[in-house]
Write a protein that holds these residues in place. Structure first.
Motif: not given
Length: 218
Positions: A158-175, A185-196
């Motif tokens: 059972y041979p295998l080859v796996d190649h994975n790339n990840v980009f992730a960013v998380d933004n948080q604004l707190e009051a 305590n108010v927390l707002m945010g947006v995050d983005y992630q991309h996997n290949h």
């Protein structure tokens, strides 16, 4: 500083404490509990923080990890371990795989940063970003089951080859603010992630061995 044991201390570059650095490293060479199998690992994770004042900080977080193993050959058959075998007990450390062919190689690299800024006593902002690239090259001969003679072990490849790339960013604004006797305590945010991921694997039969006296190199 996230997920770092307290025993690793931070070193200051300057007397004002505007620049801080730290290095976490590991080098391990060892054998596994299976014959003809190694278990080595290397890890290097430096970090650098720029902190111009009490309200702002930027930490750079590169990381490199390398795992090298000869594989373990999978599970041993039931007859001879859990159940009786006319030829006796199969040794726990026997390798049902194929030394010289089996290997597991993994490289995991990442780079990221953690940014913090406090605008005033109410508002603050945080951003965490990570770029990650990991590769796995794994091939191995694994055990299936014993034939009716109770010593010939069928195996598969059972041979295998796996190649994975990840980009992730998380933004948080707190009051943080008070309304009378109530603290808000108010927390707002947006995050983005991309996997290949690029994954390839195969399956085929492999030569049998005598599990009590294995001869490798077939």
């Amino acid at each position: 500083w996230v997920n770092v044991p307290e025993r690793f201390s931070v070193v200051e570059f300057d007397e004002q404490g505007h620049w801080l650095w730290r290095v976490v490293a590991l080098a391990r060479k060892g054998d596994s509990d299976i014959r003809h199998s190694t278990d080595d690992r290397y890890y290097f994770a430096p970090s650098l923080t720029w902190q111009p004042d009490d309200d702002t900080s930027l930490t750079l977080l590169p990381r490199y990890q390398r795992a090298i193993s000869d594989g373990v050959g999978g599970f041993l058959p039931e007859v001879g371990t859990l159940l009786p075998n006319p030829y006796g007990q199969i040794p726990r450390d026997v390798n049902p795989g194929e030394p010289g062919y089996d290997h597991y190689l993994k490289t995991d690299e990442s780079f990221g940063y953690a940014f913090r800024h406090r605008f005033d006593d109410v508002w603050s902002f945080r951003q965490d970003l990570r770029l990650q690239n990991d590769k796995v090259d794994h091939r191995g001969i694994f055990a299936l089951d014993l034939e009716p003679d109770d010593y010939t072990l069928d195996r598969y490849n059972y041979p295998l080859v796996d190649h994975n790339n990840v980009f992730a960013v998380d933004n948080q604004l707190e009051a943080k603010f008070d309304q009378g006797n109530v603290q808000q305590n108010v927390l707002m945010g947006v995050d983005y992630q991309h996997n290949h991921e690029d994954y390839k694997s195969g399956y085929c039969s492999a030569p049998c061995i005598n599990i009590f006296a294995p001869v490798y190199g077939q």
